[in-house]
Design an enzyme around this catalytic site. Structure first.
Site, mmCIF file in Angstrom:
data_model
loop_
_atom_site.group_PDB
_atom_site.id
_atom_site.type_symbol
_atom_site.label_atom_id
_atom_site.label_comp_id
_atom_site.label_asym_id
_atom_site.label_seq_id
_atom_site.Cartn_x
_atom_site.Cartn_y
_atom_site.Cartn_z
ATOM 1 N N ASP A 180 -38.740 -8.032 17.801
ATOM 2 C CA ASP A 180 -38.311 -7.675 19.225
ATOM 3 C C ASP A 180 -39.458 -6.936 19.585
ATOM 4 O OD1 ASP A 180 -34.969 -7.445 20.863
ATOM 5 O OD2 ASP A 180 -36.139 -6.151 20.644
ATOM 6 N N ASN A 188 -40.553 -3.923 31.516
ATOM 7 C CA ASN A 188 -40.062 -4.400 33.456
ATOM 8 C C ASN A 188 -40.138 -3.229 34.266
ATOM 9 O OD1 ASN A 188 -40.411 -7.395 32.968
ATOM 10 N ND2 ASN A 188 -38.108 -6.897 31.755
ATOM 11 N N HIS A 193 -42.247 -7.033 36.539
ATOM 12 C CA HIS A 193 -41.207 -7.778 36.123
ATOM 13 C C HIS A 193 -42.644 -9.165 35.348
ATOM 14 C CE1 HIS A 193 -38.938 -11.518 34.770
ATOM 15 N NE2 HIS A 193 -37.617 -10.513 34.530
ATOM 16 N N ASP A 197 -43.928 -10.274 31.830
ATOM 17 C CA ASP A 197 -43.906 -11.597 31.720
ATOM 18 C C ASP A 197 -45.431 -12.279 30.737
ATOM 19 O OD1 ASP A 197 -41.539 -12.692 32.500
ATOM 20 O OD2 ASP A 197 -42.066 -13.860 34.495
ATOM 21 N N GLU A 223 -36.729 -11.028 24.727
ATOM 22 C CA GLU A 223 -37.968 -10.876 24.091
ATOM 23 C C GLU A 223 -37.328 -10.904 22.723
ATOM 24 O OE1 GLU A 223 -35.192 -8.480 24.293
ATOM 25 O OE2 GLU A 223 -36.396 -6.561 23.844
HETATM 26 P P1 GH3 Z 1 -35.046 -2.348 21.908
HETATM 27 O O1 GH3 Z 1 -36.457 -1.852 21.876
HETATM 28 O O2 GH3 Z 1 -33.665 -1.751 21.680
HETATM 29 O O3 GH3 Z 1 -34.979 -3.489 21.620
HETATM 30 O O4 GH3 Z 1 -34.968 -1.976 23.845
HETATM 31 P P2 GH3 Z 1 -34.944 -3.315 24.780
HETATM 32 O O5 GH3 Z 1 -35.313 -2.532 26.589
HETATM 33 O O6 GH3 Z 1 -36.373 -3.722 24.529
HETATM 34 O O7 GH3 Z 1 -34.469 -4.572 24.806
HETATM 35 P P3 GH3 Z 1 -33.065 -4.911 26.074
HETATM 36 O O8 GH3 Z 1 -32.089 -6.056 25.348
HETATM 37 O O9 GH3 Z 1 -32.401 -3.595 26.293
HETATM 38 O O10 GH3 Z 1 -34.213 -4.788 27.221
HETATM 39 C C1 GH3 Z 1 -33.987 -6.393 26.606
HETATM 40 C C2 GH3 Z 1 -35.181 -6.659 28.596
HETATM 41 O O11 GH3 Z 1 -36.145 -7.635 28.244
HETATM 42 C C3 GH3 Z 1 -34.374 -6.330 29.273
HETATM 43 C C4 GH3 Z 1 -34.641 -8.107 29.970
HETATM 44 O O12 GH3 Z 1 -34.566 -7.748 31.602
HETATM 45 C C5 GH3 Z 1 -35.933 -8.413 29.919
HETATM 46 N N1 GH3 Z 1 -35.681 -9.381 30.069
HETATM 47 C C6 GH3 Z 1 -35.863 -10.512 29.313
HETATM 48 N N2 GH3 Z 1 -36.313 -11.596 29.539
HETATM 49 C C7 GH3 Z 1 -37.242 -11.687 30.231
HETATM 50 C C8 GH3 Z 1 -38.334 -12.360 30.829
HETATM 51 O O13 GH3 Z 1 -37.951 -14.124 30.867
HETATM 52 N N3 GH3 Z 1 -39.360 -11.607 31.640
HETATM 53 C C9 GH3 Z 1 -39.347 -10.328 31.855
HETATM 54 N N4 GH3 Z 1 -40.094 -10.276 32.732
HETATM 55 N N5 GH3 Z 1 -38.532 -9.172 31.079
HETATM 56 C C10 GH3 Z 1 -37.342 -10.181 30.008
HETATM 57 MG MG MG Z 2 -36.175 -5.146 23.095
HETATM 58 MG MG MG Z 3 -34.020 -7.580 22.588
#
Ligand code: GH3
Ligand code: MG
Ligand code: MG
Length: 311
Positions: A180, A188, A193, A197, A223
């Site tokens: 992860d 982001n 965003h 990506d 992610e």
């Molecule tokens: P942690 O270290 O605890 O994993 O923190 P984190 O910020 O990585 O985890 P969190 O679950 O809070 O946030 C995940 C983010 O991933 C939020 C979401 O907007 C972003 N995300 C998910 N799918 C996509 C995508 O397809 N594209 C982009 N740009 N962002 C994405």
């Molecule tokens: Mg994460």
């Molecule tokens: Mg996550």
């Protein structure tokens, strides 16, 4: 050039067909017996149109058709039977053998050309259908952003692999890694965003390039990535995951000034579980521990997890 195969044991009739078709712009492959026709039509790059005489020594027209139709995974061949037979029963038998069409001899050149055009139209439709089916299959099993396997596909692959490993007399080890991206939300929020990506795509491509062809890499969630490493024990899996972690950490993503890091959890069959769900749960526990202990690290799932789970 469009290719067409002619099979006719009658020399005169074969030459006449060949001349007519070459005049109409076809590349002609002419043979005088059924066995050769069957062999050629089953080869890669074979003509997709065939005119087969009904009566031939050895394999007759319907028999050639049966041979070709019994092959799987080949592009469709449009086969037309040439016959001087007029009885409805004969024609029905020919069509039932898998013929697409029939022409009665002596043939009329314009009719022959028209029938071949119809065949080409059908082949074009067939090709479009196959293409659409392939595209749908790809979409159903892959993630659109990264082109990695999607979650449902990796779950299927894991299940298959774990079941197979369990059946072996000498159980093979299988490792599951769930990674992860750390603080991805910040990427982001800070860089946009689109930059997020790009990071996802680059991480995906680095993961894919670092594993062997028979390992599987998937986008497991937003992610999150899942990797199946076949015939890999815990020690080796930790080495692979560590290599991946460093590969991401040391990459300078354009437009993202701070390093991007990943945390990962690892579990192995049979140590952490003997089912897919046990292994996924254990790898998740490893990932949780990696996040808790500071991120940007790889943690092997605690063994206690298996002992604590019901038998
Ligand atoms: P942690 O270290 O605890 O994993 O923190 P984190 O910020 O990585 O985890 P969190 O679950 O809070 O946030 C995940 C983010 O991933 C939020 C979401 O907007 C972003 N995300 C998910 N799918 C996509 C995508 O397809 N594209 C982009 N740009 N962002 C994405
Ligand atoms: Mg994460
Ligand atoms: Mg996550």
């Amino acid at each position: 050039m469009r290719k067409v195969l002619i099979a006719d044991d009658d020399k005169l009739s074969r030459k006449l067909l060949q001349m007519t078709l070459e005049k109409a712009g076809y590349e002609v492959v002419a043979v005088e017996e059924g066995a050769a026709a069957g062999r050629i039509l089953c080869e890669p790059g074979a003509p997709r149109l065939a005119l087969l005489d009904w009566m031939m020594p050895g394999l007759d027209g319907p028999a050639v058709i049966r041979v070709v139709r019994s092959q799987e995974g080949m592009p469709y061949v449009h086969m037309i039977l040439l016959t001087s037979r007029q009885s409805k029963d004969d024609l029905i038998a020919g069509l039932e053998a898998g013929a697409d069409d029939y022409l009665t001899k002596p043939f009329h050149p314009e009719e022959l050309r028209a029938r071949l055009h119809t065949g080409e139209r059908i082949l074009q439709l067939e090709d479009k259908l196959v293409e659409a089916r392939e595209e749908m299959r790809f979409k159903a099993t892959h993630d659109p952003l990264t082109s990695l396997w999607n979650r449902s596909m990796i779950m299927d692959i894991l299940k298959r692999e774990v079941t197979r490993a369990g059946r072996e007399r000498e159980p093979r080890s299988v490792a599951v890694a769930i990674g992860d991206i750390d603080h991805f939300k910040k990427v982001n929020d800070t860089y946009g965003h689109a930059a997020g990506d790009e990071v996802l795509r680059e991480v995906a491509s680095r993961l894919t390039r670092s594993v062997r062809g028979y390992d599987a890499v998937a986008r497991y969630g937003g992610e999150e990535f899942a990797i199946l490493l076949s015939q890999t024990n815990a020690h080796h899996a930790q080495g692979v995951a560590e290599k991946l972690r460093r590969l991401v950490e040391t990459w300078q993503f354009p437009g993202v000034p701070r390093p991007v890091t990943i945390s990962a959890g690892i579990s192995t069959f049979p140590e952490h579980g003997t089912t897919r769900d046990e292994l996924v749960k254990a790898a998740d526990a490893g990932l949780y521990a990696a996040k808790q202990s500071g991120r940007n690290r790889v943690v092997l799932a605690p063994m206690a997890l298996k002992a604590a789970s019901p038998a």
